[in-house]
Design an enzyme around this catalytic site. Structure first.
Site, PDB file in Angstrom:
ATOM      1  N   ASP A  71       0.843  -1.205   0.000  1.00 31.45           N
ATOM      2  CA  ASP A  71       0.000   0.000   0.000  1.00 31.45           C
ATOM      3  C   ASP A  71       0.874   1.250   0.000  1.00 31.45           C
ATOM      4  O   ASP A  71       0.571   2.235  -0.673  1.00 31.45           O
ATOM      5  CB  ASP A  71      -0.922   0.010   1.221  1.00 31.45           C
ATOM      6  CG  ASP A  71      -2.052  -1.025   1.089  1.00 31.45           C
ATOM      7  OD1 ASP A  71      -2.321  -1.458  -0.054  1.00 31.45           O
ATOM      8  OD2 ASP A  71      -2.635  -1.404   2.113  1.00 31.45           O
ATOM      9  N   GLU A 109     -19.332  -2.994   5.350  1.00 32.08           N
ATOM     10  CA  GLU A 109     -19.219  -4.455   5.448  1.00 32.08           C
ATOM     11  C   GLU A 109     -17.741  -4.822   5.528  1.00 32.08           C
ATOM     12  O   GLU A 109     -16.883  -4.060   5.062  1.00 32.08           O
ATOM     13  CB  GLU A 109     -19.872  -5.131   4.243  1.00 32.08           C
ATOM     14  CG  GLU A 109     -19.199  -4.783   2.936  1.00 32.08           C
ATOM     15  CD  GLU A 109     -20.012  -5.195   1.707  1.00 32.08           C
ATOM     16  OE1 GLU A 109     -20.166  -6.401   1.496  1.00 32.08           O
ATOM     17  OE2 GLU A 109     -20.465  -4.282   0.973  1.00 32.08           O
ATOM     18  N   LYS A 154     -14.132  -6.170   4.748  1.00 34.32           N
ATOM     19  CA  LYS A 154     -13.383  -6.430   3.526  1.00 34.32           C
ATOM     20  C   LYS A 154     -12.728  -7.792   3.724  1.00 34.32           C
ATOM     21  O   LYS A 154     -11.806  -7.937   4.540  1.00 34.32           O
ATOM     22  CB  LYS A 154     -12.334  -5.346   3.306  1.00 34.32           C
ATOM     23  CG  LYS A 154     -11.565  -5.524   2.017  1.00 34.32           C
ATOM     24  CD  LYS A 154     -10.736  -4.273   1.725  1.00 34.32           C
ATOM     25  CE  LYS A 154     -10.102  -4.312   0.350  1.00 34.32           C
ATOM     26  NZ  LYS A 154      -9.152  -5.392   0.158  1.00 34.32           N
ATOM     27  N   ARG A 178     -10.486 -12.370 -11.065  1.00 34.52           N
ATOM     28  CA  ARG A 178     -10.414 -10.992 -11.526  1.00 34.52           C
ATOM     29  C   ARG A 178      -9.364 -10.800 -12.615  1.00 34.52           C
ATOM     30  O   ARG A 178      -9.566 -10.019 -13.539  1.00 34.52           O
ATOM     31  CB  ARG A 178     -10.104 -10.079 -10.344  1.00 34.52           C
ATOM     32  CG  ARG A 178     -10.035  -8.635 -10.763  1.00 34.52           C
ATOM     33  CD  ARG A 178      -9.998  -7.720  -9.586  1.00 34.52           C
ATOM     34  NE  ARG A 178      -8.733  -7.823  -8.861  1.00 34.52           N
ATOM     35  CZ  ARG A 178      -8.386  -6.986  -7.896  1.00 34.52           C
ATOM     36  NH1 ARG A 178      -9.203  -6.023  -7.537  1.00 34.52           N
ATOM     37  NH2 ARG A 178      -7.238  -7.116  -7.284  1.00 34.52           N
TER      38      ARG A 178
HETATM   39  S1  IVH Z   1     -16.412  -4.185  -3.527  1.00 37.24           S
HETATM   40  C1  IVH Z   1     -16.443  -2.098  -7.453  1.00 37.24           C
HETATM   41  N1  IVH Z   1     -16.683  -5.359  -1.181  1.00 37.24           N
HETATM   42  O1  IVH Z   1     -11.296  -6.098  -2.159  1.00 37.24           O
HETATM   43  C2  IVH Z   1     -16.212  -2.573  -6.080  1.00 37.24           C
HETATM   44  N2  IVH Z   1     -14.696  -5.732  -2.382  1.00 37.24           N
HETATM   45  O2  IVH Z   1      -9.416  -3.943  -3.015  1.00 37.24           O
HETATM   46  C3  IVH Z   1     -15.469  -3.805  -6.038  1.00 37.24           C
HETATM   47  N3  IVH Z   1     -13.150  -7.273  -1.286  1.00 37.24           N
HETATM   48  O3  IVH Z   1     -11.262  -6.761  -5.588  1.00 37.24           O
HETATM   49  C4  IVH Z   1     -15.155  -4.382  -4.740  1.00 37.24           C
HETATM   50  N4  IVH Z   1     -14.381  -7.699   0.472  1.00 37.24           N
HETATM   51  O4  IVH Z   1     -11.617  -8.721  -3.999  1.00 37.24           O
HETATM   52  C5  IVH Z   1     -15.895  -5.173  -2.246  1.00 37.24           C
HETATM   53  N5  IVH Z   1     -17.059  -6.385   0.868  1.00 37.24           N
HETATM   54  C6  IVH Z   1     -16.289  -6.196  -0.192  1.00 37.24           C
HETATM   55  C7  IVH Z   1     -15.058  -6.813  -0.309  1.00 37.24           C
HETATM   56  C8  IVH Z   1     -14.268  -6.557  -1.424  1.00 37.24           C
HETATM   57  C9  IVH Z   1     -13.245  -7.960  -0.137  1.00 37.24           C
HETATM   58  C10 IVH Z   1     -11.989  -7.311  -2.193  1.00 37.24           C
HETATM   59  C11 IVH Z   1     -12.330  -7.563  -3.623  1.00 37.24           C
HETATM   60  C12 IVH Z   1     -11.797  -6.393  -4.379  1.00 37.24           C
HETATM   61  C13 IVH Z   1     -10.762  -5.874  -3.443  1.00 37.24           C
HETATM   62  C14 IVH Z   1     -10.537  -4.403  -3.679  1.00 37.24           C
END
Ligand code: IVH
Length: 732
Positions: free
Chosen positions: A57, A136, A138, A159
Site C-alpha cells: 500500500d 461491510e 473487507k 479478476r
Molecule cells: S467491492 C467495485 N466489497 O477487495 C467494487 N470488495 O481492493 C469492487 N473485497 O477486488 C469491490 N471484500 O476482492 C468489495 N465487501 C467487499 C469486499 C471486497 C473484499 C476485495 C475484492 C476487491 C478488493 C478491492
C-alpha cells in the site's frame, strides 16, 4: 523516497533543484512500476506474496503522490492503472462483460471524512442532505465473478487484470456456497464476491498437507487462492472454500434500489451475505461500525483487512461512476498493519516431539494488531542466518542477532513471527547467532539431515523434552484421548516421575492408586476425579489399531497415514512384523533417497509398505528407524502389552458387487459427500482412486464431471451416475 505530493511544489525550488527532483521522480516511478508489478505477480499469480500488504500500500501511495505531482511523468504501464495481474497461463481466459474494479483505500478517519465530503461535493448535496452508506467487512480472499444465464451458472472467473480473468468454472462448481442454479433469477446475472478459507479450515488443511508431505500455505488467503486456481477441479473440491457475495456485474434487470436491498436479494438467491453488513446514515455511524468490526475481527473465524463503505442508493452510485480502476462510490477503510518493531531480547530453543529444535524469539513486549506479543517464531537456523540450505538469501540475506531491532508480524490466529530486521539499529558488538549443535534439554547431538531445514535432537526417549511432547501427543484427541488426562496433567505426572512413557499411564492405578490415596493427595485431584481417571484409562485399554499407530508420534505418520497403515495391515502383529522385516532390508539402511530407490526392487517388506496408497519412502523410513531404536521399541512393546488392539472395521465385502474394483468419483455428488462415498465404497471392498487410468474399473460421474469423464470414455471405462451407483451398491 522522493518528495510526496504535500512536500510543497517545484515552484519553491531553484530551477536546477526542480530538474534534479524531476529526474529522480522519473527514476523512482520506473522503479515503483517494476516493484509493484513484481508484487502483483507474486500475489495474484503465484499466490506467494513477496511483501507485506502495508508495504505494498505504501508503494502504491508513493506512486500516486508522485504522479499527482508530476502528471506528465505518468508511465504507460503506471501501477495506478493496473488491477491485479494478467491471468496466469494454464487457464482459459474470460473477458469480463463489465470490468472488475478495485477499491481506493482510506487509512484513517480523515480519509473517510474526505471521501464522504468529496461525494457530497460531486453530487451537489448539502451537508445535511441524507446520504447513507453500507459498511461491510473487507474479506481477505480473492474475488470471483459468477455469471448466471437463465438461472444457471455458466462461467466463474477470477479478476485477473480486471478486464480478463481466468476461467475457473469447474472449480467454482465444487464450492458449496455457490448455487449452481437460481430459479427466478434475472436472465443475466453476474454475482461478484470473495472466495476465502476460514481459520479452522486453513489450519486443518495445512495439517493434512504437512502429514501428506505436501505444500503448506502461509496464510488463509494464499490457501484459498492456491485451492481455487487448480487445474484439476477435484483438488479444489477437497479444499474447504467459502464464498461471500458483495456485489454484481452485468444484470439484465435491477436487483433493487439500494446496495443493502440488492445484497438481501442475493441472499434470497442462496448466496452467503456477510452478516456484519450494516447500513449507516452518517460518517459517525460508519466510523462506529468500523470500530465494532475491528473489535470483532479476532473472533470472526476468517481474515478481514478492513471495512468497505459503499453509497447505498444505486441511482447515486450510477451518477458517481468510476475512475480508471476504482468506483467513486466506495472505499476500503483498512485496518492498521499487524506489524510492529521491537527489540529481540534472546533466542530460546524449544525441543518438539520428534526432536526438532525450534528457535523462539523472546521480545520486548509490543502490541501488534491489538495483541501484546512477547514471543515469536524464528522458524529454523537458516531463517536466523538469512540463508537457506543452498546459500540463497532469505529476507534479503540479513541475519538476525540478539539485541536486534526486529519487525514482528501476526495475522489472525497465526503464531507471530519475526519478519524483518533493521540493520541500521544493530547494537555494536552484536554477534551472529550460533545455532546449538547439541540438544539444550538433554545434551545429545542435534543433527540436520541433508535436505532438511530442521536440526533434531538424537536423544529419543532419554530427552525429557521429547518425552513430554510425545506424551502430550499420546493423550491428544485423535490418539488415546483419555478423559481427564490432558497436556497439563501428563506434564505434571512427568515432572513428578509418575509417567515417563505411555505404558506408565496404564500402570498408574497399580503403582499409585492404592486406596486412591496418593493420587487423591496430589494437587487438583479428589477421590471422584481420581476414580474417573482410572475408569477413563481402563476404557482405553481396548483401542483401534489406527489410533495406536498415530499415538506413537512417529514423524510423518499423521492421522491419515496411521489409518491407511491400519487398514492395510489389519493387526498390530502384521504391522510390526512387516516393519521389522523392512528394517532389515538394505533400503532402510540406504542413506539417500536415490540409493533407497535402487534397492527397492529386492525388498518385499519395504515395497509392501510403500505400495500402500498415500504411504511413501519418508513414512517407511520413519517407521523403520523409529521402531528399531532399542529404547523406543522397548517402550512401545511395554505399551502394547497393556492393550487389546481392535482391527479396523471389517469390510462387508461378501457378495459386494464392487469388491476388488477400482472406483473413481468425479463431478458433484448430490446424495452423499465425497468422504462418505469413499468410506462406503471402501467398506464394500472397493479401492477408491483420485484419478482415471487403465486400472480404473468404474467411474461414478456427477454433474459437472470434466476431464476424468472424457478420459474414461477414451479408455472405454464404464461410467455411471450417482443414482446408478447407489442402486449398484444396494442403497438406491
Ligand atoms: S467491492 C467495485 N466489497 O477487495 C467494487 N470488495 O481492493 C469492487 N473485497 O477486488 C469491490 N471484500 O476482492 C468489495 N465487501 C467487499 C469486499 C471486497 C473484499 C476485495 C475484492 C476487491 C478488493 C478491492
Amino acid at each position: 523516497m522522493v518528495g510526496r505530493a504535500d512536500d510543497g511544489g517545484a515552484g519553491d525550488m531553484t530551477e536546477g533543484a526542480a530538474e534534479t527532483d524531476e529526474a529522480a521522480a522519473e527514476a523512482r516511478l520506473a522503479e515503483l512500476a517494476l516493484l509493484i508489478a513484481e508484487a502483483d505477480r507474486a500475489y495474484h499469480q503465484a499466490d506467494a506474496p513477496v511483501m507485506a500488504d502495508a508495504d505494498y500500500d505504501a508503494l502504491k501511495r508513493e506512486n500516486a503522490a508522485l504522479e499527482a505531482r508530476f502528471p506528465h511523468l505518468k508511465r504507460e504501464d503506471s501501477p495506478s492503472e493496473q488491477v491485479g495481474a494478467a491471468p496466469a497461463e494454464g487457464f482459459a481466459k474470460v473477458s469480463h462483460s463489465q470490468r472488475m474494479m478495485s477499491l481506493a483505500n482510506a487509512f484513517d478517519e480523515t480519509d473517510v471524512t474526505d471521501f464522504v465530503a468529496g461525494i457530497r461535493r460531486y453530487l451537489g448535496l448539502s451537508d445535511d442532505a441524507a446520504l447513507a452508506f453500507t459498511a461491510e467487512p473487507k474479506i481477505d480472499g480473492l474475488s470471483l465473478s459468477l455469471r448466471y444465464e437463465g438461472g444457471r451458472l455458466v462461467t466463474a472467473a477470477t479478476r485477473g487484470d480486471g478486464a480478463v480473468g481466468e476461467n475457473v468454472t469447474a472449480n467454482a462448481r465444487t464450492i458449496a456456497d455457490i448455487p449452481q442454479e437460481i430459479p427466478g433469477a434475472p436472465d443475466v446475472l453476474e454475482v461478484r464476491g470473495e472466495v476465502y478459507m476460514s481459520h479452522a479450515d486453513f489450519e486443518a488443511l495445512n495439517r493434512r498437507q504437512a502429514e501428506a508431505g505436501g505444500k503448506t500455505f502461509a496464510n488463509p488467503r494464499n490457501a484459498a487462492a492456491g485451492s481455487l486456481r487448480q487445474l484439476d477441479a477435484e483438488i479444489t473440491r477437497s479444499r474447504p472454500l467459502r464464498f461471500f457475495a458483495y456485489g454484481w456485474g452485468e444484470v439484465s434487470e435491477a436487483l433493487a434500489d439500494g446496495q443493502m436491498a440488492a445484497l438481501d436479494r442475493l441472499g434470497t438467491y442462496g448466496f452467503a451475505i456477510n452478516p456484519e453488513t450494516r447500513r449507516c446514515a452518517s460518517v459517525g455511524e460508519m466510523l462506529a461500525r468500523y470500530a465494532e468490526i475491528e473489535q470483532a475481527r479476532a473472533t470472526l473465524g476468517y481474515d478481514i483487512d478492513g471495512v468497505v463503505y459503499k453509497v447505498d442508493d444505486l441511482a447515486l452510485q450510477a451518477r458517481l461512476g468510476f475512475r480508471s480502476t476504482t468506483p467513486r462510490w466506495a472505499i476500503a477503510h483498512k485496518f492498521p498493519a499487524e506489524l510492529a518493531w521491537t527489540r529481540l531480547l534472546s533466542i530460546d530453543i524449544q525441543v518438539g516431539r520428534t526432536g526438532a529444535l525450534s528457535p523462539v524469539a523472546r521480545l520486548q513486549p509490543v502490541t501488534v494488531g491489538g495483541v501484546v506479543v512477547s514471543n515469536a517464531t524464528l522458524h529454523n537456523e537458516d531463517y536466523i542466518a538469512g540463508r537457506d540450505a543452498r546459500g540463497n538469501p532469505i529476507r534479503g540475506g540479513k541475519d538476525i542477532r540478539v539485541g536486534d531491532w526486529v519487525q514482528v508480524y501476526r495475522a489472525g490466529d497465526v503464531i507471530p513471527k519475526v519478519a524483518d530486521v533493521d540493520l541500521t539499529q544493530r547494537p555494536g558488538g552484536a554477534e551472529p547467532y550460533v545455532f546449538p549443535t547439541s540438544c539444550p534439554e538433554c545434551g545429545s547431538d542435534a543433527v540436520r539431515e541433508e535436505g532438511d531445514s530442521v536440526r533434531r535432537c538424537t536423544g529419543g526417549l532419554i530427552c525429557p523434552a521429547q518425552a513430554v511432547e510425545k506424551l502430550k501427543h499420546f493423550v491428544s484427541r485423535a490418539a488415546f484421548d483419555i478423559d481427564g488426562l490432558g497436556a497439563r496433567q501428563v506434564e505434571a505426572f512427568h515432572a513428578d516421575g509418575w509417567v515417563k512413557e505411555p505404558a506408565d499411564i496404564f500402570e498408574l492405578k497399580e503403582k499409585y492408586g492404592s486406596g486412591l490415596q496418593q493420587l487423591k493427595n496430589r494437587e487438583g485431584w479428589g477421590e471422584k476425579s481420581a476414580q474417573n481417571l482410572f475408569d477413563a484409562i481402563d476404557e482405553r485399554r481396548r483401542i483401534p489399531l489406527g489410533r495406536v499407530i498415530f499415538a506413537l508420534g512417529i514423524r510423518h505418520v499423521g492421522e491419515v497415514a496411521a489409518a491407511d497403515l491400519a487398514r492395510h495391515f489389519g493387526s498390530w502383529d502384521a504391522f510390526i512384523s512387516t516393519v521389522d522385516r523392512a528394517a532389515l532390508e538394505p533400503a532402510a539402511k540406504a542413506a539417500d533417497a536415490k540409493a533407497r530407490k535402487a534397492t527397492l526392487a529386492e525388498s518385499p517388506a519395504w515395497s509392501e509398505i510403500t505400495a500402500i496408497d498415500g504411504i511413501g519412502d519418508a513414512v517407511a523410513l520413519a517407521l523403520t528407524t523409529t521402531l528399531e531404536q532399542p529404547a523406543e521399541r522397548a517402550s512401545i512393546d511395554r505399551l502394547i502389552d497393556h492393550l487389546e488392539i481392535e482391527p479396523p472395521p471389517a469390510r462387508a465385502t461378501e457378495g459386494s458387487p464392487v469388491a476388488g474394483k477400482t472406483v473413481v468419483f468425479t463431478g458433484t455428488l448430490e446424495k452423499m459427500t465425497r468422504a462418505e462415498a469413499k468410506a462406503r465404497a471402501e467398506g464394500l471392498g472397493a479401492k477408491v482412486s483420485g484419478s482415471v487410468s487403465a486400472k480404473t474399473d468404474l467411474l461414478v460421474a456427477g454433474p459437472g464431471a470434466g476431464s476424468k469423464a472424457k478420459k474414461a470414455e477414451e479408455l472405454g471405462i464404464e461410467t455411471i451416475d450417482e443414482d446408478a451407483w447407489l442402486a449398484l451398491i444396494g442403497d438406491g
